[in-house]
Design a protein around this motif. Structure first.
Motif, PDB file in Angstrom:
ATOM      1  N   GLN A  86      32.804  51.846  -0.997  1.00  0.00           N
ATOM      2  CA  GLN A  86      34.091  52.368  -1.822  1.00  0.00           C
ATOM      3  C   GLN A  86      33.242  53.182  -2.922  1.00  0.00           C
ATOM      4  O   GLN A  86      33.859  53.737  -3.884  1.00  0.00           O
ATOM      5  N   GLY A  87      32.087  53.456  -2.705  1.00  0.00           N
ATOM      6  CA  GLY A  87      31.247  54.020  -3.764  1.00  0.00           C
ATOM      7  C   GLY A  87      30.464  53.535  -4.735  1.00  0.00           C
ATOM      8  O   GLY A  87      30.105  54.341  -5.632  1.00  0.00           O
ATOM      9  N   TYR A  88      30.369  52.101  -4.785  1.00  0.00           N
ATOM     10  CA  TYR A  88      29.605  51.490  -5.556  1.00  0.00           C
ATOM     11  C   TYR A  88      28.151  51.341  -5.482  1.00  0.00           C
ATOM     12  O   TYR A  88      27.612  51.419  -4.301  1.00  0.00           O
ATOM     13  N   ASP A  89      27.381  51.666  -6.528  1.00  0.00           N
ATOM     14  CA  ASP A  89      25.952  51.268  -6.334  1.00  0.00           C
ATOM     15  C   ASP A  89      26.020  49.714  -6.420  1.00  0.00           C
ATOM     16  O   ASP A  89      26.810  49.125  -7.153  1.00  0.00           O
ATOM     17  N   THR A  90      25.077  49.187  -5.638  1.00  0.00           N
ATOM     18  CA  THR A  90      24.727  47.721  -5.546  1.00  0.00           C
ATOM     19  C   THR A  90      23.597  47.138  -6.051  1.00  0.00           C
ATOM     20  O   THR A  90      22.486  47.438  -5.503  1.00  0.00           O
ATOM     21  N   ALA A  91      23.763  46.067  -6.396  1.00  0.00           N
ATOM     22  CA  ALA A  91      22.166  45.427  -6.687  1.00  0.00           C
ATOM     23  C   ALA A  91      22.374  43.897  -6.903  1.00  0.00           C
ATOM     24  O   ALA A  91      23.371  43.270  -7.284  1.00  0.00           O
ATOM     25  N   CYS A  92      21.237  43.098  -6.568  1.00  0.00           N
ATOM     26  CA  CYS A  92      21.154  41.767  -6.660  1.00  0.00           C
ATOM     27  C   CYS A  92      19.912  41.529  -7.296  1.00  0.00           C
ATOM     28  O   CYS A  92      19.038  41.879  -6.705  1.00  0.00           O
ATOM     29  N   VAL A  93      20.083  40.651  -8.387  1.00  0.00           N
ATOM     30  CA  VAL A  93      18.749  40.483  -9.110  1.00  0.00           C
ATOM     31  C   VAL A  93      18.754  38.746  -9.487  1.00  0.00           C
ATOM     32  O   VAL A  93      19.466  38.376 -10.209  1.00  0.00           O
ATOM     33  N   GLY A  94      17.841  38.063  -8.996  1.00  0.00           N
ATOM     34  CA  GLY A  94      17.713  36.907  -9.280  1.00  0.00           C
ATOM     35  C   GLY A  94      17.575  35.804  -7.970  1.00  0.00           C
ATOM     36  O   GLY A  94      16.786  36.415  -7.114  1.00  0.00           O
ATOM     37  N   LYS A  95      17.995  34.848  -8.051  1.00  0.00           N
ATOM     38  CA  LYS A  95      17.808  33.584  -7.112  1.00  0.00           C
ATOM     39  C   LYS A  95      18.594  34.056  -5.759  1.00  0.00           C
ATOM     40  O   LYS A  95      19.808  34.073  -5.737  1.00  0.00           O
ATOM     41  N   TRP A  96      17.969  34.077  -4.892  1.00  0.00           N
ATOM     42  CA  TRP A  96      18.699  34.612  -3.369  1.00  0.00           C
ATOM     43  C   TRP A  96      19.170  33.073  -2.900  1.00  0.00           C
ATOM     44  O   TRP A  96      20.331  33.041  -2.346  1.00  0.00           O
ATOM     45  N   HIS A  97      18.306  32.598  -2.072  1.00  0.00           N
ATOM     46  CA  HIS A  97      18.709  31.300  -1.459  1.00  0.00           C
ATOM     47  C   HIS A  97      19.482  31.369  -0.279  1.00  0.00           C
ATOM     48  O   HIS A  97      20.514  30.450  -0.164  1.00  0.00           O
ATOM     49  N   LEU A  98      19.372  32.591   0.217  1.00  0.00           N
ATOM     50  CA  LEU A  98      20.656  32.470   1.588  1.00  0.00           C
ATOM     51  C   LEU A  98      19.847  32.612   2.901  1.00  0.00           C
ATOM     52  O   LEU A  98      20.229  33.021   4.029  1.00  0.00           O
ATOM     53  N   GLY A  99      18.438  32.322   2.735  1.00  0.00           N
ATOM     54  CA  GLY A  99      17.471  32.639   4.020  1.00  0.00           C
ATOM     55  C   GLY A  99      17.042  34.249   4.153  1.00  0.00           C
ATOM     56  O   GLY A  99      17.873  35.248   3.626  1.00  0.00           O
ATOM     57  N   LEU A 100      15.771  34.282   4.544  1.00  0.00           N
ATOM     58  CA  LEU A 100      15.348  35.721   4.858  1.00  0.00           C
ATOM     59  C   LEU A 100      14.401  35.534   6.060  1.00  0.00           C
ATOM     60  O   LEU A 100      13.975  34.645   6.456  1.00  0.00           O
ATOM     61  N   LYS A 101      14.585  36.904   6.645  1.00  0.00           N
ATOM     62  CA  LYS A 101      13.461  36.909   8.008  1.00  0.00           C
ATOM     63  C   LYS A 101      12.443  37.967   7.554  1.00  0.00           C
ATOM     64  O   LYS A 101      12.674  39.149   7.112  1.00  0.00           O
ATOM     65  N   TRP A 102      11.337  36.970   7.492  1.00  0.00           N
ATOM     66  CA  TRP A 102       9.790  37.825   7.366  1.00  0.00           C
ATOM     67  C   TRP A 102       9.508  38.448   8.407  1.00  0.00           C
ATOM     68  O   TRP A 102       9.384  38.153   9.681  1.00  0.00           O
ATOM     69  N   GLU A 103       8.815  39.605   8.104  1.00  0.00           N
ATOM     70  CA  GLU A 103       8.130  40.164   9.319  1.00  0.00           C
ATOM     71  C   GLU A 103       6.964  39.348   9.918  1.00  0.00           C
ATOM     72  O   GLU A 103       6.874  39.178  11.286  1.00  0.00           O
ATOM     73  N   THR A 104       6.365  38.388   9.218  1.00  0.00           N
ATOM     74  CA  THR A 104       5.355  37.456   9.662  1.00  0.00           C
ATOM     75  C   THR A 104       5.605  35.905   9.127  1.00  0.00           C
ATOM     76  O   THR A 104       5.783  36.050   7.730  1.00  0.00           O
ATOM     77  N   GLU A 105       5.908  35.097   9.997  1.00  0.00           N
ATOM     78  CA  GLU A 105       6.122  33.870   9.451  1.00  0.00           C
ATOM     79  C   GLU A 105       4.883  33.015   8.869  1.00  0.00           C
ATOM     80  O   GLU A 105       3.603  33.556   9.310  1.00  0.00           O
ATOM     81  N   GLY A 106       5.020  32.299   7.849  1.00  0.00           N
ATOM     82  CA  GLY A 106       4.174  31.514   7.272  1.00  0.00           C
ATOM     83  C   GLY A 106       4.397  29.996   6.729  1.00  0.00           C
ATOM     84  O   GLY A 106       5.563  29.608   6.966  1.00  0.00           O
ATOM     85  N   LYS A 107       3.532  29.584   5.835  1.00  0.00           N
ATOM     86  CA  LYS A 107       3.689  28.306   5.286  1.00  0.00           C
ATOM     87  C   LYS A 107       3.591  28.494   3.873  1.00  0.00           C
ATOM     88  O   LYS A 107       2.948  29.406   3.280  1.00  0.00           O
ATOM     89  N   GLY A 108       4.255  27.573   3.056  1.00  0.00           N
ATOM     90  CA  GLY A 108       3.718  27.822   1.533  1.00  0.00           C
ATOM     91  C   GLY A 108       4.676  28.796   0.979  1.00  0.00           C
ATOM     92  O   GLY A 108       5.421  29.352   1.383  1.00  0.00           O
ATOM     93  N   ALA A 109       3.918  29.462  -0.236  1.00  0.00           N
ATOM     94  CA  ALA A 109       4.561  30.742  -0.771  1.00  0.00           C
ATOM     95  C   ALA A 109       4.220  31.877  -0.258  1.00  0.00           C
ATOM     96  O   ALA A 109       2.916  31.975   0.392  1.00  0.00           O
ATOM     97  N   PRO A 110       5.044  32.781   0.087  1.00  0.00           N
ATOM     98  CA  PRO A 110       4.569  34.192   0.713  1.00  0.00           C
ATOM     99  C   PRO A 110       3.602  34.807  -0.167  1.00  0.00           C
ATOM    100  O   PRO A 110       3.855  34.938  -1.271  1.00  0.00           O
ATOM    101  N   PRO A 111       2.793  35.379   0.783  1.00  0.00           N
ATOM    102  CA  PRO A 111       1.768  36.194  -0.017  1.00  0.00           C
ATOM    103  C   PRO A 111       1.993  37.339  -0.537  1.00  0.00           C
ATOM    104  O   PRO A 111       2.942  37.992  -0.087  1.00  0.00           O
TER     105      PRO A 111
END
Length: 510
Positions: free
Chosen positions: A152-177
């Protein structure tokens, strides 16, 4: 017939002043062409101005989601609260305060799924929360509030806690580097801009757009998120509407107020004073106060840029308070009882919403999608927003009737409940059921199923229809992505004191 030079001479002679007949004939023709050109040009110009005017008339939408803000914490909801949220209380006085608002779930991840998709998270079997490397639970093919408004022509942004899962280019453990890249996340769901973090346990890992850009101290995260949000608002074209989804980190653990807020709230954590460890009741009031100050800064920026009048700003919470219950509500976060999912919900839109008004019928955070669609002129696809109902009739004062037929709740442990009017029927995961009349018993102290079997049967029938049709709103039936069942008898549970998962392990991140 003529050689090249002769043709040139004959053509050129038509421009001589003496060739009057030619000039008269062609001047008329040229004027007609000019008139047609000007007509088309002016029509296009008018259309462009009209389109921009229509866009500028669409309200901006700002959705501020506190993390674990309890229904009884703001003084605008509980006059006896010893905590301080002056900006939220100011917002409530300037707009509409909802007294019976509910998150889609009693914990973080599933509620956020409902906020962005307008669909109950139980339909995908999401009752618990995700971790750092958890895959996304929203498919790029599913419409979201952001994708609908973007169309509908809106600019859109999310700033803050996501917590809905992400697909990373490379999987890992701990905090993402640093430099770790996301290939499926907010940018694939309709957001033009994203800056945030995966969840509270990785509050120090900052992601911007599609990659990790920094590691910060936990107390540095929220000030950074606020700066990013303010910068984004200040860069907006005032003639183009925008949608900002701002999921805060406060007052969720870790309790990490920055130095400028320590000791400044003047608040007392009465409900949590006996808690130990990371619950940190000594700093908890300042942490909450800092989140409220973030809301206040967003309000200030909107005012300073002349945007407040036509901005719909919502401030609410993703579930009840962590380990803190507030009378008269029973229990807290994670619970199927009211303390788990009944949340503060205030809306300000000076151009449309009456200041100091209240709405006492049930609403759900899922309702953001249908509300955003209606106010922007969008059509929700048949396979989207299955459980979202527009709040505009309430906000604009066009009706005093309930906006929802019924509302589904869920606990972290897998219990479901259906609310309709004064009645709330709980479907326990173990098959048992409980019925409460919230109009007479908001604290859910008296289970009354045995004396109201007809009411329970009616609610169970409605709940089964919502399950079978894959939606709770009018429209084509949809398929649930996870099997749902409310099988069980009509025998109430009077001996139950706490719902499953009412208290989390110390390292839990809901």
């Amino acid at each position: 017939m003529f050689d090249k030079e002769e043709r040139h001479n004959r053509a050129g002679s038509r421009c001589y002043p003496g060739n009057t007949a030619f000039l008269v004939r062609n001047l008329s023709s040229c004027m007609n062409i000019i008139r047609r050109f000007l007509s088309v040009f002016l029509a296009a110009l008018a259309f462009g101005f009209a389109a921009r005017a229509a866009d500028s008339a669409k309200p901006n939408v700002v959705f501020v989601l506190f993390d674990d803000l309890g229904w009884g914490q703001p003084q605008s909801y509980n006059a006896e609260s010893a905590l301080r949220t002056p900006n939220l209380d100011k917002l409530a006085s300037q707009g509409m305060r909802f007294t019976d608002a509910h998150s889609a779930a009693a914990v973080c991840t599933p509620t956020r799924y409902g906020v962005l998709t307008g669909r109950y998270p139980s339909r995908i079997g999401q009752f618990g929360v995700l971790e750092t490397w958890s895959p996304p639970i929203i498919s790029p093919s599913r419409a979201t509030v952001a994708s609908i408004l973007k169309q509908q022509g809106y600019d859109t942004a999310c700033v803050g806690k996501w917590h809905l899962g992400l697909k990373w280019e490379t999987e890992g453990k701990g905090a993402p580097p640093l430099g770790a890249r996301i290939v499926d996340g907010p940018l694939q769901l309709g957001f033009d801009y994203f800056c945030g973090f995966t969840h509270a346990r990785n509050i120090g890992t900052v992601i911007e757009q599609d990659r990790v850009i920094a590691e910060v101290k936990k107390e540095e995260n929220q000030p950074l998120m606020l700066r990013k949000a303010v910068e984004w608002i200040e860069k907006r074209d005032s003639t183009k509407p925008f949608f900002l989804y701002l999921p805060l980190g406060t007052p969720h653990y870790p309790v990490a107020p920055s130095a400028e807020f320590i000791g400044k709230s003047g608040g007392v954590d009465v409900a949590g004073r006996e808690l130990k460890g990371e619950a940190n009741p000594g700093l908890y009031p300042d942490w909450l106060f800092q989140g409220d100050a973030m809301l206040g800064e967003i309000m200030r920026v909107l005012e300073s840029r002349g945007l407040a009048e036509n901005t719909l700003i919502i401030a609410t919470s993703d579930n009840g308070a962590e380990h803190r219950s507030y009378a008269p509500l029973r229990e807290s976060k994670r619970s199927i009882y009211e303390g788990g999912h009944r949340v503060p919900f205030v809306v300000r839109w000076p151009a449309k919403v009456k200041a100091g008004s209240t709405w006492n019928h049930p609403v759900c955070l899922n309702d953001l999608m249908a509300t955003a669609a209606e106010l922007s002129g969008a059509q929700i696809p048949p396979n989207a927003g299955e459980d979202s109902v527009s709040l505009l009739p309430a906000l604009l004062g066009k009706s005093t009737a309930p906006t929802r037929e019924g509302t589904i709740h869920q606990s972290a442990g897998g219990d479901l409940a259906l609310r309709q009017g004064a009645w709330k029927l709980i479907f326990r995961k173990d098959g048992s059921r409980e019925l409460y009349n919230l109009e007479a018993d908001l604290g859910e102290k008296s289970e009354v199923l045995a004396a109201n079997a007809e009411v329970a049967t009616k609610l169970a029938t409605l709940m089964q229809r919502y399950i079978d049709e894959g939606r709770s709103t009018p429209g084509a039936a949809q398929k649930n992505d996870s099997a749902l069942s409310i099988s069980g008898g009509l025998k109430g549970r009077k001996d139950r004191k706490k719902s499953p998962g009412a208290k989390a392990a110390p390292d839990d991140d809901n």
